[in-house]
Design a protein around this motif. Structure first.
Motif, PDB file in Angstrom:
ATOM      1  N   ALA A  55       0.827  -1.201   0.000  1.00 25.27           N
ATOM      2  CA  ALA A  55       0.000   0.000   0.000  1.00 25.27           C
ATOM      3  C   ALA A  55       0.863   1.253   0.000  1.00 25.27           C
ATOM      4  CB  ALA A  55      -0.930  -0.006   1.211  1.00 25.27           C
ATOM      5  N   ALA A  99       0.940   4.046  -3.079  1.00 26.05           N
ATOM      6  CA  ALA A  99       0.478   5.387  -2.739  1.00 26.05           C
ATOM      7  C   ALA A  99       1.588   6.413  -2.866  1.00 26.05           C
ATOM      8  CB  ALA A  99      -0.100   5.400  -1.329  1.00 26.05           C
ATOM      9  N   GLY A 117      -4.386   5.562  -6.578  1.00 24.02           N
ATOM     10  CA  GLY A 117      -5.378   5.416  -5.530  1.00 24.02           C
ATOM     11  C   GLY A 117      -5.236   4.104  -4.781  1.00 24.02           C
ATOM     12  N   VAL A 118      -5.289   4.185  -3.455  1.00 26.75           N
ATOM     13  CA  VAL A 118      -5.111   3.010  -2.606  1.00 26.75           C
ATOM     14  C   VAL A 118      -6.208   2.987  -1.547  1.00 26.75           C
ATOM     15  CG1 VAL A 118      -3.616   1.937  -0.879  1.00 26.75           C
ATOM     16  CG2 VAL A 118      -2.622   2.897  -2.959  1.00 26.75           C
ATOM     17  N   ASP A 119      -6.883   1.850  -1.414  1.00 25.91           N
ATOM     18  CA  ASP A 119      -7.847   1.626  -0.333  1.00 25.91           C
ATOM     19  C   ASP A 119      -7.304   0.527   0.566  1.00 25.91           C
ATOM     20  OD1 ASP A 119      -9.803   3.487  -1.198  1.00 25.91           O
ATOM     21  OD2 ASP A 119     -10.513   2.037  -2.688  1.00 25.91           O
ATOM     22  N   ARG A 120      -7.102   0.867   1.828  1.00 27.48           N
ATOM     23  CA  ARG A 120      -6.511  -0.079   2.770  1.00 27.48           C
ATOM     24  C   ARG A 120      -7.606  -0.778   3.575  1.00 27.48           C
ATOM     25  NH1 ARG A 120      -0.857   1.923   3.932  1.00 27.48           N
ATOM     26  NH2 ARG A 120      -0.598   3.794   2.661  1.00 27.48           N
ATOM     27  N   ALA A 121      -7.376  -2.051   3.833  1.00 29.35           N
ATOM     28  CA  ALA A 121      -8.246  -2.851   4.689  1.00 29.35           C
ATOM     29  C   ALA A 121      -7.342  -3.720   5.552  1.00 29.35           C
ATOM     30  CB  ALA A 121      -9.183  -3.705   3.850  1.00 29.35           C
ATOM     31  N   VAL A 179      -5.007  -4.701   0.506  1.00 37.50           N
ATOM     32  CA  VAL A 179      -5.010  -3.378  -0.098  1.00 37.50           C
ATOM     33  C   VAL A 179      -5.599  -3.486  -1.497  1.00 37.50           C
ATOM     34  CG1 VAL A 179      -2.635  -3.715  -0.916  1.00 37.50           C
ATOM     35  CG2 VAL A 179      -3.572  -1.410  -0.760  1.00 37.50           C
ATOM     36  N   SER A 180      -6.371  -2.498  -1.885  1.00 38.41           N
ATOM     37  CA  SER A 180      -6.913  -2.419  -3.233  1.00 38.41           C
ATOM     38  C   SER A 180      -6.309  -1.188  -3.913  1.00 38.41           C
ATOM     39  CB  SER A 180      -8.442  -2.307  -3.195  1.00 38.41           C
ATOM     40  OG  SER A 180      -8.967  -2.157  -4.505  1.00 38.41           O
ATOM     41  N   VAL A 181      -5.693  -1.393  -5.053  1.00 38.86           N
ATOM     42  CA  VAL A 181      -4.958  -0.348  -5.762  1.00 38.86           C
ATOM     43  C   VAL A 181      -5.619  -0.113  -7.118  1.00 38.86           C
ATOM     44  CG1 VAL A 181      -2.714   0.319  -6.703  1.00 38.86           C
ATOM     45  CG2 VAL A 181      -2.820  -1.092  -4.634  1.00 38.86           C
ATOM     46  N   THR A 182      -5.815   1.142  -7.476  1.00 37.28           N
ATOM     47  CA  THR A 182      -6.380   1.481  -8.776  1.00 37.28           C
ATOM     48  C   THR A 182      -5.270   1.981  -9.680  1.00 37.28           C
ATOM     49  OG1 THR A 182      -8.529   2.045  -7.811  1.00 37.28           O
ATOM     50  CG2 THR A 182      -8.056   2.879 -10.017  1.00 37.28           C
ATOM     51  N   ARG A 187      -7.987  -2.757 -11.359  1.00 38.21           N
ATOM     52  CA  ARG A 187      -7.930  -2.796  -9.896  1.00 38.21           C
ATOM     53  C   ARG A 187      -7.063  -3.975  -9.473  1.00 38.21           C
ATOM     54  NH1 ARG A 187     -11.628  -4.467  -5.485  1.00 38.21           N
ATOM     55  NH2 ARG A 187     -13.051  -5.303  -7.065  1.00 38.21           N
TER      56      ARG A 187
END
Length: 224
Positions: A17, A21, A27-31, A35-38, A43
């Motif tokens: 992540a 980033a 774009g990075v969404d952390r969980a 991690v989900s990266v665009t 994706r």
């Protein structure tokens, strides 16, 4: 074939992540533990597994008119990978492409590539918005030819370029490729970062809709 989603295992999701980033600026969404990266139209979902084996290879398409600007941009952010006499590479004439490689997260071998067969030139300086999509995903399979045959015959995804060996088969087109290799094969241009069979799931558009096995651990999901 356009790759819309890739799910894979990494040894350190937080490190992945941070890399995407801060280094690539996407774009990075952390969980928790993922991690989900665009990256443009793709994706990338990376799930933490400290026991994950092998090193990933992903190639990212950039605008065909911005190779030099892309190289300058990434040199300021990451370590280029190369041979003793080159750090950028002209692909075979059948590929009509040029690429460079750099160190990514978790020992991954990442690639920026221009594909001259695509009409994707953009204006202005190079920025993270010029990371258009993930267009190559490395997949390890113990027996490469049957996996290639499944993709060609069942999924209706064509072989690409001029490589048809028993240990290396690119399948797809200029928009998106699966690079199917045998376990233990180093990812070019390194000698110590290798492909290993690991859970990887690729979702794509193009080809015959369905789900297809990629060796023992991988799968391709072709959407209608």
């Amino acid at each position: 074939m356009k790759i819309t989603k890739v799910s894979a295992r990494v040894r350190n999701a937080r490190g992945a992540a941070d890399f995407y980033a801060s280094v690539l600026g996407v774009g990075v969404d952390r969980a928790p533990n993922a991690v989900s990266v665009t990256i443009g139209a793709t994706r990338l979902v990376l799930v933490e597994d400290p026991a994950a084996e092998g090193d990933h290879h992903f190639a990212i398409t950039v605008p065909s008119n911005k190779f030099d600007r892309a190289k300058t941009w990434i040199q300021q952010r990451a370590v280029l990978l190369g041979t003793s006499d080159a750090d950028e590479f002209e692909c075979s004439p059948a590929w009509n492409a040029r690429s460079l490689y750099f160190t990514g997260h978790d020992r991954s071998v990442l690639e920026l590539i221009i594909r001259r067969d695509l009409d994707n030139a953009t204006a202005g300086p190079f920025t993270s918005t010029d990371l258009l999509c993930v267009s190559e995903v490395g997949v390890a399979a113990a027996d490469v030819p049957p996996v290639a045959a499944t993709l060609i015959d069942d999924a209706d995804v064509a072989p690409y370029g001029d490589a048809a060996g028993s240990t290396f088969r690119p399948i797809g087109d200029a928009d998106g490729l699966l690079i199917v290799v045998t376990p233990g094969r180093p990812w070019f241009p390194t000698t110590d970062r290798t492909a290993q069979e690991s859970p990887v799931s690729i979702t794509a558009v193009g080809g015959r809709p369905g789900t297809y096995r990629l060796g023992a651990c991988g799968s391709l999901h072709v959407l209608a």
